[in-house]
Design an enzyme around this catalytic site. Structure first.
Site, PDB file in Angstrom:
ATOM      1  N   GLY A   1       0.853  -1.183   0.000  1.00 21.88           N
ATOM      2  CA  GLY A   1       0.000   0.000   0.000  1.00 21.88           C
ATOM      3  C   GLY A   1       0.891   1.235   0.000  1.00 21.88           C
TER       4      GLY A   1
ATOM      5  N   CYS B   1       5.469  -5.955   1.668  1.00 17.77           N
ATOM      6  CA  CYS B   1       5.770  -4.521   1.563  1.00 17.77           C
ATOM      7  C   CYS B   1       5.101  -3.722   2.697  1.00 17.77           C
ATOM      8  CB  CYS B   1       5.399  -4.003   0.180  1.00 17.77           C
ATOM      9  SG  CYS B   1       6.156  -2.409  -0.150  1.00 17.77           S
ATOM     10  N   TYR B   2       4.067  -2.913   2.394  1.00 19.97           N
ATOM     11  CA  TYR B   2       3.372  -2.202   3.483  1.00 19.97           C
ATOM     12  C   TYR B   2       2.846  -3.215   4.503  1.00 19.97           C
ATOM     13  CZ  TYR B   2      -0.170   0.655   5.851  1.00 19.97           C
ATOM     14  OH  TYR B   2      -0.916   1.315   6.795  1.00 19.97           O
TER      15      TYR B   2
ATOM     16  N   HIS C   1       8.421  -7.738  -3.253  1.00 21.25           N
ATOM     17  CA  HIS C   1       7.142  -8.175  -3.853  1.00 21.25           C
ATOM     18  C   HIS C   1       7.302  -9.532  -4.540  1.00 21.25           C
ATOM     19  CE1 HIS C   1       4.658  -4.532  -3.365  1.00 21.25           C
ATOM     20  NE2 HIS C   1       5.833  -3.926  -3.343  1.00 21.25           N
TER      21      HIS C   1
ATOM     22  N   GLU D   1       5.083 -11.313  -5.766  1.00 20.38           N
ATOM     23  CA  GLU D   1       4.051 -11.534  -6.793  1.00 20.38           C
ATOM     24  C   GLU D   1       4.465 -11.038  -8.178  1.00 20.38           C
ATOM     25  OE1 GLU D   1       4.024  -9.402  -4.378  1.00 20.38           O
ATOM     26  OE2 GLU D   1       3.020  -7.523  -4.857  1.00 20.38           O
TER      27      GLU D   1
ATOM     28  N   ASP E   1     -16.256 -12.803 -22.023  1.00 15.96           N
ATOM     29  CA  ASP E   1     -16.979 -13.115 -20.793  1.00 15.96           C
ATOM     30  C   ASP E   1     -18.385 -13.655 -21.065  1.00 15.96           C
ATOM     31  OD1 ASP E   1     -14.704 -12.062 -19.753  1.00 15.96           O
ATOM     32  OD2 ASP E   1     -15.585 -10.125 -19.235  1.00 15.96           O
TER      33      ASP E   1
ATOM     34  N   LYS F   1      -9.744 -12.852 -15.555  1.00 12.55           N
ATOM     35  CA  LYS F   1      -9.856 -13.011 -17.016  1.00 12.55           C
ATOM     36  C   LYS F   1      -9.112 -14.245 -17.531  1.00 12.55           C
ATOM     37  CE  LYS F   1     -11.427 -10.581 -20.585  1.00 12.55           C
ATOM     38  NZ  LYS F   1     -12.717  -9.877 -20.562  1.00 12.55           N
TER      39      LYS F   1
END
Ligand code: XMP
Length: 509
Positions: free
Chosen positions: A53, A80-81, A167, A169, A225, A365
């Protein structure tokens, strides 16, 4: 089903964290930091990840959470945050770092930590922080450092609390994937029960149960979708499903026929195609303002679609292809201003349904595409590029006429055909032809011509907020240009758009 909670503190990678967890076959859901502790407790998570964040934990106005969340006995990973928050909640010292770290930074880790199992002692991870943990809290061991960050990772193995300043990710983190895998499988002891085959089976079963012998109506646009939602519903209830496909005549060449053929031959359903090209062209006659055109196309679409639905005597349920990012509540900012971003259809007041069905509302997605492929929906639909709701209406500058639509459809089809042949198409985020409504002088044989110009547009982008124009090979552009000027009547010139976004937008209108 095993679930991981991604507790959102407003970072930019929060959806990415959830997607990476799911890549490991573990279901992850995102909730804002304002979610009450009782609710979190009742959802029985296998693990909790605190996201990054933009704030400072020592600022009282920043998003915080009750420290009891660390006492639930559920493993926690702070990123992180979120890492600084774990330290701060447990009485550690968080301060502005003397040196901010941004980008790829070498991190040294203690390979004995379960979090770093199978990871070399030194590797490159992605950092982006201006605060840091100056002193780890009592009970925590430092298990990662960098040259400028004395606590780049810490653990409290006894309580299953872990935190990393980097991070894991993002793909720039060399072993980030392994860090998340370790958290999920070594620390949270997940078994990996989130697989798309099971998703299809479970969803079909629950759709059957909910719908029973009632009807379902779905608006099919030919986009990814709604196509995948149609595939799932068809598998669940077959003919009880009615798909309404409004062809306003502003789709790409032969696209309407392709959608109809796909869904009427591959799937069991009632398919209603409403052909209303003439009505749309009539309404658009003489209109040149881009926003006015958008408004007319949108309103007309709404009217045609709901008039068609009104005709159905037995309406049953209404289904839509809403996907997970449309439903996530953002953790950004103040709790009072948190909004839900529901990308859902507005309904007329006079139409009532048994209920709303959103079979894809838990999927990202890429997961929707995976389900689509497993259902046997053709690649052209599953991997379809974004296509604006107003269709070619925003790619024909100025007034739209049947002749201009024909010219643009032909030119665009040639562009797509050549791009597909070379395999270059898969490297681009979006590409298409535009009819700028400009005529220029040319020469054909011994004759002077005064005919239309076609512009080609191709971009690469991660998020469509910014985009780079694609550096398509010259010989490919030459081939496309040659074919368009030779094969499409009333086109004598082709140009290539070399504008990035910003300052240009992807579309021309
Ligand atoms: P722009 O032109 O804003 O496009 O850079 C970014 C992305 O949004 C799509 N786009 C639209 N999609 N209705 C839509 O459904 C619209 O009016 C519209 N305008 C732009 C565009 O194709 C690109 O993917």
């Amino acid at each position: 089903m095993e679930k991981i909670l991604v507790l959102d503190f407003g970072g930019q990678y929060n959806q990415l964290i959830a997607r990476r967890v799911r890549d490991n076959n573990v279901y992850a859901e995102i909730l804002p930091y304002t979610t009450p502790l009782n609710e979190i407790k009742s959802r029985q998570y296998k693990g909790i990840i605190f996201t990054g964040g933009p704030n400072s934990v020592f600022d009282t106005a920043s998003p915080h959470y009750r420290k009891e969340i660390l006492e639930l006995g559920i493993p926690v990973l702070g990123i992180c945050y979120g890492c600084q928050l774990v330290a701060w909640m447990r009485g550690g010292k968080v301060a502005t770092a003397p040196v901010s770290e941004y980008g790829k930074i070498e991190v040294t880790v203690n390979t004995k930590s379960p979090l770093f199992k199978g990871i070399p002692e030194k590797s490159v991870m992605w950092m982006s922080h201006t605060d840091y943990i100056a002193e780890a809290p009592e009970g925590f061991r430092i298990v990662g450092t960098t040259d400028d960050c004395p606590c780049a990772a810490m653990e409290n193995r006894e309580e299953n609390l872990y935190a990393v300043q980097f991070h894991p990710e993002v793909t720039h983190s060399q072993f980030g994937k392994q860090v998340l895998h370790n958290f999920l499988y070594v620390i949270c002891r997940c078994t990996g029960d989130w697989v798309m085959d099971d998703f299809i089976e479970n969803t079909v079963q629950s759709l059957c149960k909910r719908i029973g012998n009632k009807k379902v109506i779905l608006g099919l646009s030919g986009g990814v979708d709604s196509s995948v939602a149609a595939g799932l519903l068809s598998r669940a209830v077959g003919k009880q499903l009615t798909c309404v496909f409004v062809d306003q005549g502003l789709m790409r060449k032969d696209e309407g026929d392709f959608v109809e053929k796909t869904f009427t031959t591959l799937f069991d359903m009632t398919f209603v195609r409403v052909n209303c090209q003439d009505t749309f062209l009539e309404k658009l006659k003489g209109v040149t303002d881009p926003e006015e055109k958008r408004k007319i196309i949108g309103t007309e679409f709404y009217n045609v679609f709901w008039n068609e639905i009104r005709k159905e005597a037995d309406k049953g349920f209404f289904a839509q292809g809403t996907i997970y990012p449309d439903c996530i509540e953002s953790g950004k900012g103040d709790a009072d201003v948190i909004k839900t971003h529901h990308n859902r259809v507005k309904m007329p007041d006079d139409i009532e349904f048994e209920g709303i069905i959103e079979p894809l509302c838990d999927l990202f997605k890429d997961e929707v595409r995976a389900v689509g492929e497993k259902l046997g929906i053709p690649k052209e639909l599953v991997w379809r590029q974004p296509f604006p709701g107003p269709g070619l209406g925003v790619r024909i500058i100025g007034e739209i006429t049947a002749e201009k639509v024909r010219i643009l459809q032909e030119a665009d089809a040639i562009f797509r055909e050549e791009m597909a042949k070379t395999g270059y198409a898969s490297q681009l985020s979006q590409f298409f032809a535009v009819l700028p409504n400009v005529k220029t002088v040319g020469v054909m044989g011994d004759h002077r011509t005064y005919d239309h110009l076609i512009a080609l547009r191709a971009v690469t982008t991660d998020n469509f907020m910014t985009a780079d124009w694609a550096q398509i090979p010259y010989d490919l552009l030459a081939k496309v240009s040659n074919r368009i000027t030779n094969e499409v009547d009333h086109v004598n010139r082709v140009v290539y758009d070399i504008t990035s976004k910003p300052p240009g937008t992807v579309e021309w209108e």
